[in-house]
Design a protein around this motif. Structure first.
Motif, PDB file in Angstrom:
ATOM      1  N   SER A  13      47.121  28.245  43.065  1.00 27.23           N
ATOM      2  CA  SER A  13      46.961  29.118  41.915  1.00 27.23           C
ATOM      3  C   SER A  13      46.158  28.469  40.878  1.00 27.23           C
ATOM      4  CB  SER A  13      48.225  29.767  41.777  1.00 27.23           C
ATOM      5  OG  SER A  13      47.918  30.962  40.789  1.00 27.23           O
ATOM      6  N   ASP A  14      45.344  29.308  40.176  1.00 28.14           N
ATOM      7  CA  ASP A  14      44.686  28.880  39.056  1.00 28.14           C
ATOM      8  C   ASP A  14      45.805  28.528  37.856  1.00 28.14           C
ATOM      9  OD1 ASP A  14      44.915  30.954  37.240  1.00 28.14           O
ATOM     10  OD2 ASP A  14      43.180  31.895  38.243  1.00 28.14           O
ATOM     11  N   LYS A  15      44.878  27.697  36.926  1.00 28.75           N
ATOM     12  CA  LYS A  15      45.929  27.352  35.585  1.00 28.75           C
ATOM     13  C   LYS A  15      46.539  28.436  35.035  1.00 28.75           C
ATOM     14  CE  LYS A  15      44.804  25.110  31.430  1.00 28.75           C
ATOM     15  NZ  LYS A  15      43.823  24.563  30.488  1.00 28.75           N
ATOM     16  N   ASN A  16      45.521  29.635  34.881  1.00 29.34           N
ATOM     17  CA  ASN A  16      45.979  30.527  34.008  1.00 29.34           C
ATOM     18  C   ASN A  16      47.277  31.182  34.609  1.00 29.34           C
ATOM     19  OD1 ASN A  16      43.939  30.090  32.216  1.00 29.34           O
ATOM     20  ND2 ASN A  16      42.379  31.529  33.049  1.00 29.34           N
ATOM     21  N   THR A  88      43.610  21.207  36.833  1.00 28.96           N
ATOM     22  CA  THR A  88      42.739  21.892  37.856  1.00 28.96           C
ATOM     23  C   THR A  88      41.947  21.078  38.729  1.00 28.96           C
ATOM     24  OG1 THR A  88      42.301  23.786  36.023  1.00 28.96           O
ATOM     25  CG2 THR A  88      40.850  23.773  38.036  1.00 28.96           C
ATOM     26  N   LEU A  89      42.426  21.218  40.141  1.00 36.13           N
ATOM     27  CA  LEU A  89      42.141  20.511  41.066  1.00 36.13           C
ATOM     28  C   LEU A  89      40.641  20.974  41.679  1.00 36.13           C
ATOM     29  CD1 LEU A  89      45.109  19.304  42.880  1.00 36.13           C
ATOM     30  CD2 LEU A  89      43.917  18.097  41.255  1.00 36.13           C
ATOM     31  N   ASP A  90      40.727  22.409  41.676  1.00 35.07           N
ATOM     32  CA  ASP A  90      39.476  23.173  42.225  1.00 35.07           C
ATOM     33  C   ASP A  90      39.894  24.518  41.729  1.00 35.07           C
ATOM     34  OD1 ASP A  90      40.862  24.620  44.085  1.00 35.07           O
ATOM     35  OD2 ASP A  90      40.707  22.897  45.586  1.00 35.07           O
ATOM     36  N   SER A  91      38.927  25.559  42.150  1.00 40.98           N
ATOM     37  CA  SER A  91      39.170  26.890  41.396  1.00 40.98           C
ATOM     38  C   SER A  91      40.284  27.519  41.857  1.00 40.98           C
ATOM     39  CB  SER A  91      37.870  27.761  41.982  1.00 40.98           C
ATOM     40  OG  SER A  91      37.802  27.734  42.986  1.00 40.98           O
ATOM     41  N   GLY A  92      41.180  27.195  42.964  1.00 37.16           N
ATOM     42  CA  GLY A  92      42.090  27.813  43.124  1.00 37.16           C
ATOM     43  C   GLY A  92      43.490  26.812  43.504  1.00 37.16           C
ATOM     44  N   THR A  93      43.354  25.823  42.603  1.00 35.61           N
ATOM     45  CA  THR A  93      44.496  24.841  43.089  1.00 35.61           C
ATOM     46  C   THR A  93      44.743  24.192  41.593  1.00 35.61           C
ATOM     47  OG1 THR A  93      43.966  24.322  45.205  1.00 35.61           O
ATOM     48  CG2 THR A  93      45.473  22.871  44.379  1.00 35.61           C
ATOM     49  N   THR A  94      46.142  24.053  41.288  1.00 37.14           N
ATOM     50  CA  THR A  94      46.415  23.308  39.933  1.00 37.14           C
ATOM     51  C   THR A  94      47.560  22.540  40.273  1.00 37.14           C
ATOM     52  OG1 THR A  94      46.175  25.443  38.681  1.00 37.14           O
ATOM     53  CG2 THR A  94      47.454  23.825  37.534  1.00 37.14           C
ATOM     54  N   ARG A  95      47.479  21.253  39.971  1.00 35.92           N
ATOM     55  CA  ARG A  95      48.457  20.360  39.841  1.00 35.92           C
ATOM     56  C   ARG A  95      49.291  20.577  38.645  1.00 35.92           C
ATOM     57  NH1 ARG A  95      46.065  15.008  40.464  1.00 35.92           N
ATOM     58  NH2 ARG A  95      46.259  15.506  42.699  1.00 35.92           N
TER      59      ARG A  95
END
Length: 140
Positions: A13-16, A88-95
């Protein structure tokens, strides 16, 4: 404050979306069976009533920064903070990294250090709940 626990998880999921879930953390806290009441005090500040915990009453302040959110808890017996940091790892992944800090001056800090396994399990479950909510919210 002394860092007691630290854990990282990757969320699809994204950061937002993850940030929004944490900023609305009261919904997460309502799933905790030890919480018997939550009352708003001010913007992003809440009085939390518990049973079966060290603190029977907490004041929770939720603080947002650019890449982190902090839950600052002023409790009857012990003060602590939970800090979530986003990457943000990529547009759809959050660490998401979760860190628990406790007040070193409290008399029960050594006891909490001994209960590290139980605390770790509780906070790990909390982190998994955040992941599930974020990933469900991003499903089409």
């Amino acid at each position: 404050m002394k860092k007691l626990l630290y854990e990282t998880i990757e969320i699809e999921s994204d950061k937002n979306q993850v940030s929004n879930i944490l900023m609305n953390g009261i919904q997460l806290l309502k799933t905790d069976p030890n919480i018997i009441g939550i009352e708003p005090v001010a913007e992003n500040e809440f009085l939390i009533l518990r049973h079966g915990a060290f603190n029977r009453q907490d004041v929770l302040l939720i603080l947002a920064k650019q890449n982190s959110i902090e839950y600052k808890i002023d409790g009857q017996i012990i003060d602590y903070s939970i800090i979530w940091e986003f990457e943000t790892l990529d547009s759809g992944t959050t660490r998401l990294t979760q860190s628990l800090y406790i007040d070193e001056t409290s008399r029960i800090t050594p006891i909490l250090s001994l209960c590290n396994t139980a605390l770790s399990k509780f906070f790990s479950t909390f982190l998994e709940n955040i992941k599930q909510l974020a990933e469900i919210s991003t499903m089409p």
